[in-house]
Motif scaffolding. Sequence first.
Motif, PDB file in Angstrom:
ATOM      1  N   SER A  24      45.548  68.374  80.543  1.00 22.78           N
ATOM      2  CA  SER A  24      45.062  69.700  80.937  1.00 22.78           C
ATOM      3  C   SER A  24      44.593  70.525  79.760  1.00 22.78           C
ATOM      4  CB  SER A  24      46.154  70.468  81.673  1.00 22.78           C
ATOM      5  OG  SER A  24      46.454  69.849  82.879  1.00 22.78           O
ATOM      6  N   ARG A  25      45.378  70.555  78.697  1.00 23.30           N
ATOM      7  CA  ARG A  25      45.006  71.382  77.535  1.00 23.30           C
ATOM      8  C   ARG A  25      43.704  70.923  76.921  1.00 23.30           C
ATOM      9  NH1 ARG A  25      50.757  71.940  74.513  1.00 23.30           N
ATOM     10  NH2 ARG A  25      51.784  73.116  76.158  1.00 23.30           N
ATOM     11  N   TRP A  26      43.510  69.614  76.828  1.00 24.80           N
ATOM     12  CA  TRP A  26      42.274  69.096  76.241  1.00 24.80           C
ATOM     13  C   TRP A  26      41.079  69.417  77.117  1.00 24.80           C
ATOM     14  CZ3 TRP A  26      42.263  67.901  71.376  1.00 24.80           C
ATOM     15  CH2 TRP A  26      43.432  67.466  70.782  1.00 24.80           C
ATOM     16  N   LEU A  27      41.237  69.247  78.417  1.00 30.64           N
ATOM     17  CA  LEU A  27      40.118  69.514  79.320  1.00 30.64           C
ATOM     18  C   LEU A  27      39.790  71.000  79.379  1.00 30.64           C
ATOM     19  CD1 LEU A  27      41.042  67.040  82.173  1.00 30.64           C
ATOM     20  CD2 LEU A  27      39.062  66.910  80.674  1.00 30.64           C
ATOM     21  N   LEU A  28      40.801  71.843  79.504  1.00 29.91           N
ATOM     22  CA  LEU A  28      40.544  73.285  79.560  1.00 29.91           C
ATOM     23  C   LEU A  28      40.010  73.802  78.221  1.00 29.91           C
ATOM     24  CD1 LEU A  28      43.585  74.425  81.722  1.00 29.91           C
ATOM     25  CD2 LEU A  28      41.212  74.155  82.415  1.00 29.91           C
ATOM     26  N   GLY A  29      40.502  73.243  77.123  1.00 30.89           N
ATOM     27  CA  GLY A  29      39.960  73.595  75.807  1.00 30.89           C
ATOM     28  C   GLY A  29      38.510  73.162  75.665  1.00 30.89           C
ATOM     29  N   GLY A  30      38.181  72.010  76.213  1.00 31.31           N
ATOM     30  CA  GLY A  30      36.804  71.535  76.199  1.00 31.31           C
ATOM     31  C   GLY A  30      35.882  72.412  77.014  1.00 31.31           C
ATOM     32  N   ILE A  31      36.373  72.880  78.146  1.00 28.90           N
ATOM     33  CA  ILE A  31      35.574  73.777  78.990  1.00 28.90           C
ATOM     34  C   ILE A  31      35.275  75.066  78.244  1.00 28.90           C
ATOM     35  CG2 ILE A  31      35.649  75.198  81.077  1.00 28.90           C
ATOM     36  CD1 ILE A  31      37.289  72.897  82.358  1.00 28.90           C
ATOM     37  N   ILE A  32      36.302  75.669  77.671  1.00 24.51           N
ATOM     38  CA  ILE A  32      36.119  76.929  76.949  1.00 24.51           C
ATOM     39  C   ILE A  32      35.256  76.715  75.707  1.00 24.51           C
ATOM     40  CG2 ILE A  32      37.339  78.714  75.629  1.00 24.51           C
ATOM     41  CD1 ILE A  32      39.664  78.304  77.648  1.00 24.51           C
ATOM     42  N   GLY A  33      35.501  75.635  74.985  1.00 26.46           N
ATOM     43  CA  GLY A  33      34.736  75.353  73.772  1.00 26.46           C
ATOM     44  C   GLY A  33      33.265  75.120  74.035  1.00 26.46           C
ATOM     45  N   THR A  34      32.950  74.338  75.057  1.00 30.72           N
ATOM     46  CA  THR A  34      31.536  74.095  75.342  1.00 30.72           C
ATOM     47  C   THR A  34      30.838  75.356  75.837  1.00 30.72           C
ATOM     48  OG1 THR A  34      32.100  73.273  77.544  1.00 30.72           O
ATOM     49  CG2 THR A  34      31.723  71.627  75.813  1.00 30.72           C
ATOM     50  N   ALA A  35      31.553  76.199  76.559  1.00 31.14           N
ATOM     51  CA  ALA A  35      30.952  77.462  77.006  1.00 31.14           C
ATOM     52  C   ALA A  35      30.613  78.345  75.809  1.00 31.14           C
ATOM     53  CB  ALA A  35      31.889  78.189  77.959  1.00 31.14           C
TER      54      ALA A  35
END
Length: 82
Positions: A24-35
């Motif tokens: 979860s942390r990696w995926l949610l971090g990826g979402i925020i980072g790519t945005a």
Amino acid sequence: MERHDEAGVGAELTRLLSGDNRKSRWLLGGIIGTAMVATWLAPRLGWHVSRLRLQLGLAAVWFVILVLVALYESSKPGESGR
């Protein structure tokens, strides 16, 4: 609160988004980072897309990624990703 013995893609997708899964942390971090990166990088690359279109495009891409990860996690026998 929630039952975690449910099996299926929907239950795994809920676990991914609620933080009950180790990915979860990696995926949610990826979402925020790519945005953040896309909002900064798009105008510099000459892409004059409205912010709403950029957000909707990124949301669609990450939705597909989350569903694919949920499919993979739900198909694993045993712990269901935890």
